[in-house]
Design a protein around this motif. Structure first.
Motif, PDB file in Angstrom:
ATOM      1  N   ALA A 168       0.916  -1.149   0.000  1.00 22.39           N
ATOM      2  CA  ALA A 168      -0.010  -0.001  -0.054  1.00 22.39           C
ATOM      3  C   ALA A 168       0.938   1.298   0.105  1.00 22.39           C
ATOM      4  O   ALA A 168       0.634   2.105  -0.961  1.00 22.39           O
ATOM      5  N   ALA A 169       1.900   1.024   1.093  1.00 19.24           N
ATOM      6  CA  ALA A 169       2.795   2.570   0.776  1.00 19.24           C
ATOM      7  C   ALA A 169       3.486   2.647  -0.461  1.00 19.24           C
ATOM      8  O   ALA A 169       3.645   3.849  -0.839  1.00 19.24           O
ATOM      9  N   ALA A 170       3.854   1.573  -0.981  1.00 22.50           N
ATOM     10  CA  ALA A 170       4.600   1.672  -2.172  1.00 22.50           C
ATOM     11  C   ALA A 170       3.673   2.198  -3.434  1.00 22.50           C
ATOM     12  O   ALA A 170       4.412   2.906  -4.370  1.00 22.50           O
ATOM     13  N   GLN A 171       2.464   1.710  -3.508  1.00 20.78           N
ATOM     14  CA  GLN A 171       1.524   2.088  -4.633  1.00 20.78           C
ATOM     15  C   GLN A 171       1.394   3.490  -4.603  1.00 20.78           C
ATOM     16  O   GLN A 171       1.274   4.189  -5.491  1.00 20.78           O
ATOM     17  N   GLN A 172       1.082   3.956  -3.228  1.00 15.73           N
ATOM     18  CA  GLN A 172       0.788   5.352  -3.062  1.00 15.73           C
ATOM     19  C   GLN A 172       1.994   6.425  -3.413  1.00 15.73           C
ATOM     20  O   GLN A 172       1.779   7.372  -4.000  1.00 15.73           O
ATOM     21  N   LEU A 173       3.306   5.804  -3.087  1.00 14.35           N
ATOM     22  CA  LEU A 173       4.371   6.757  -3.102  1.00 14.35           C
ATOM     23  C   LEU A 173       4.876   6.665  -4.647  1.00 14.35           C
ATOM     24  O   LEU A 173       5.204   7.600  -5.346  1.00 14.35           O
ATOM     25  N   THR A 174       4.673   5.463  -5.268  1.00  7.91           N
ATOM     26  CA  THR A 174       4.804   5.462  -6.700  1.00  7.91           C
ATOM     27  C   THR A 174       4.098   6.357  -7.598  1.00  7.91           C
ATOM     28  O   THR A 174       4.078   7.310  -8.486  1.00  7.91           O
ATOM     29  N   ARG A 175       2.618   6.462  -7.084  1.00  9.17           N
ATOM     30  CA  ARG A 175       1.501   7.269  -7.749  1.00  9.17           C
ATOM     31  C   ARG A 175       1.872   8.891  -7.539  1.00  9.17           C
ATOM     32  O   ARG A 175       1.588   9.787  -8.154  1.00  9.17           O
ATOM     33  N   ALA A 176       2.826   9.112  -6.367  1.00  4.69           N
ATOM     34  CA  ALA A 176       2.917  10.482  -6.108  1.00  4.69           C
ATOM     35  C   ALA A 176       3.944  10.949  -6.858  1.00  4.69           C
ATOM     36  O   ALA A 176       4.501  12.045  -6.845  1.00  4.69           O
ATOM     37  N   GLY A 177       4.777  10.017  -7.616  1.00  3.97           N
ATOM     38  CA  GLY A 177       5.790  10.445  -8.552  1.00  3.97           C
ATOM     39  C   GLY A 177       7.252   9.718  -7.863  1.00  3.97           C
ATOM     40  O   GLY A 177       8.277  10.362  -8.592  1.00  3.97           O
ATOM     41  N   HIS A 178       7.389   9.494  -6.854  1.00  2.00           N
ATOM     42  CA  HIS A 178       8.799   8.930  -6.391  1.00  2.00           C
ATOM     43  C   HIS A 178       9.179   7.511  -7.175  1.00  2.00           C
ATOM     44  O   HIS A 178       8.040   6.685  -7.518  1.00  2.00           O
ATOM     45  N   THR A 179      10.335   7.241  -7.105  1.00  2.00           N
ATOM     46  CA  THR A 179      10.901   6.001  -7.603  1.00  2.00           C
ATOM     47  C   THR A 179      10.973   5.075  -6.484  1.00  2.00           C
ATOM     48  O   THR A 179      11.599   5.101  -5.503  1.00  2.00           O
ATOM     49  N   VAL A 180      10.213   4.030  -6.374  1.00  2.00           N
ATOM     50  CA  VAL A 180      10.059   3.065  -5.198  1.00  2.00           C
ATOM     51  C   VAL A 180      10.486   1.753  -5.575  1.00  2.00           C
ATOM     52  O   VAL A 180      10.163   1.144  -6.957  1.00  2.00           O
TER      53      VAL A 180
END
Length: 498
Positions: A160-172
């Motif tokens: 869940a954290a990874a998907q949210q952060l990826t969608r925010a534009g970060h490289t996860v």
């Protein structure tokens, strides 16, 4: 507007049919059948939703799911809009629809004097229909921030954290020590509760969005904490609480006694097609499971499918009643007696009983457990117990599975290398927004909260992502469904009355 007379016109609670017990114990496919002819029943159940002025089901779920909204969209069979409202608060509704014990249903207003709306089944059905109709697609970010984040662990909190952060534009990058992504979803949950296609297609969606997965990386050994900090701008610890509790009684060193998760992991690997040398199997054995929770139930159903001669589950707690206790009024999630689908499949459950000793009479081989000595107990408010005189007895057991919970995060590896604080219960210490004592290192899910439900893991993963986003960018538009001090609805009410 929902049908104002729906809950009056449809008073019965209807759930999908389960496959017959003699059939389903022959395989590891999901227990519930999903058939086209069930659609009218689903619409009827969604119509029962009252569109309450104050929908307590929202408060029953830490994700804040918009339940009346997607119930009404299900009534209209508007699946695209329904999955949109589900995804607004929950990254993985097909998981929670299968695995969550549904505190939202305990808080359903209709449940005051009628059977509650079948919220959990409606949630799962929306998600399954959306997948079938191609309505779940990657959400690729329209910008890249240039910031990098490592998520350690690929259970529901980490994903869940990874998907949210990826969608925010970060490289996860998600780093997972096992050879498959999913954590306990993949190797802890049997397929008869959730088949692994449910994990695989979410991972494929996340890869299409840009999340990088690195299975087979044991962080703390293959990559040190120092290397992790040098490589990434932020780190999210989603390690879970994986240290098992033990039963410290005589005979624990006998062969044939295993912690539950080791047993379940081996079974799940075999179901996935792996070769597991010297697999621990229940075939032809008297199996005793110590612990009355969900993990014990999973062992129960697994042992039945492996061909156990008998299965017995021992719970130190007394058998709960089937109705709410006076101290657990609506909308609290009541502690009541439940029968899982595994318990329907044959076997015995023993309550109010403690294990005294593991015994070997030599008949199963030198040093192998053959029996358990147990005794009925009275359990006190401080959780201590008093044996009931004259109730000791032996029961046969050639396989014993210990399923009494977990004690926190593993020490001696990554946690110590990073230098984050850990409390007396083995949980990583963090502030209200999931930041640890080390700048740039955050924690989500069981690693910080302790053993809990999948909805809390996803909720914390979403909230942790917002905190990381704020740390990296100085602000965040990501949702924050919970904070570190958030507690289940029942806990809040109990504290008000104390």
């Amino acid at each position: 507007m929902a049908d104002p007379r729906g809950f009056l016109n449809y008073r019965e609670r209807e759930l999908p049919a389960r496959r017959p017990v003699p059939v389903r114990i022959l395989d590891f496919r999901e227990v519930y059948e999903r058939r086209q002819e069930d659609a009218p029943a689903l619409v009827r159940q969604a119509t029962r939703c009252m569109d309450c002025g104050v929908p307590f089901c929202h408060a029953g779920c830490p994700l804040g799911n918009l339940i009346p909204e997607w119930n009404e969209l299900t009534r209209r069979e508007d699946w695209e809009a329904a999955i949109g409202r589900l995804h607004a608060t929950n990254n993985f509704p097909e998981w929670t629809g299968r695995l969550c014990p549904a505190p939202c249903e305990s808080a359903c207003v209709l449940g005051i004097n009628q059977p509650a709306v079948t919220i959990k089944n409606i949630e799962q059905s929306i998600a399954d229909t959306a997948w079938d109709q191609g309505l779940v697609t990657p959400q690729v970010p329209d910008r890249q921030t240039g910031r990098t984040v490592a998520v350690i662990g690929s259970g529901p909190a980490g994903l869940a954290a990874a998907q949210q952060l990826t969608r925010a534009g970060h490289t996860v990058a998600v780093l997972e020590r096992d050879d498959r992504i999913g954590g306990l979803l993949t190797y802890g949950i049997p397929d008869f509760k959730m088949e692994k296609v449910q994990v695989d297609r979410r991972v494929a969606q996340m890869e299409a969005e840009g999340t990088v997965f690195r299975p087979g990386v044991d962080v703390g050994t293959d990559v040190t904490g120092e290397q992790l900090r040098e490589r990434y701008d932020a780190v999210v610890l989603a390690l879970g609480a994986t240290v098992p509790r033990e039963v410290p009684v005589p005979g624990r060193d006998l062969g044939g006694i295993h912690v539950a998760m080791d047993y379940l992991v081996q079974s799940n690997r075999v179901v996935a097609g792996d070769d597991v040398p010297d697999q621990v199997t229940a075939a032809g054995k008297d199996v005793v499971i110590i612990g009355g929770g969900d993990t014990g139930s999973d062992c129960f159903g697994t042992a039945r499918r492996q061909g156990a001669r008998s299965v017995t589950q021992i719970d130190i707690n007394v058998r709960r009643g089937e109705d709410r206790a006076p101290g657990e009024p609506w909308p609290m999630d009541p502690r009541v007696f439940t029968v899982s689908t595994s318990h329907e499949e044959g076997g015995e459950r023993i309550f109010g009983t403690a294990t005294l000793e593991f015994v070997s009479d030599g008949s199963a081989g030198a040093g192998q457990v053959t029996h358990i000595r147990m005794v009925e107990v009275v359990r006190h408010a401080d959780r201590s117990t008093t044996p009931v005189e004259g109730t000791e007895r032996l029961i046969p057991a050639q396989l014993v599975l210990i399923a009494i919970g977990f004690e926190g995060v593993p020490r001696g590896g990554l946690v110590d290398q990073l230098g984050v604080d850990v409390d007396e219960r083995g949980r990583v210490v963090h502030d209200e927004m999931f930041a640890t004592s080390v700048p740039g290192v955050f924690v989500a899910g069981d690693a910080g909260r302790g053993q809990s439900l999948i909805v809390w893991a996803i909720a914390e993963g979403r909230s942790c992502a917002a905190a990381v986003d704020h740390y990296l960018d100085g602000g965040s538009g990501l949702p924050v469904p919970v904070t570190a001090s958030s507690a289940p609805l029942g806990a809040g009410i109990a504290s008000l009355g104390s």
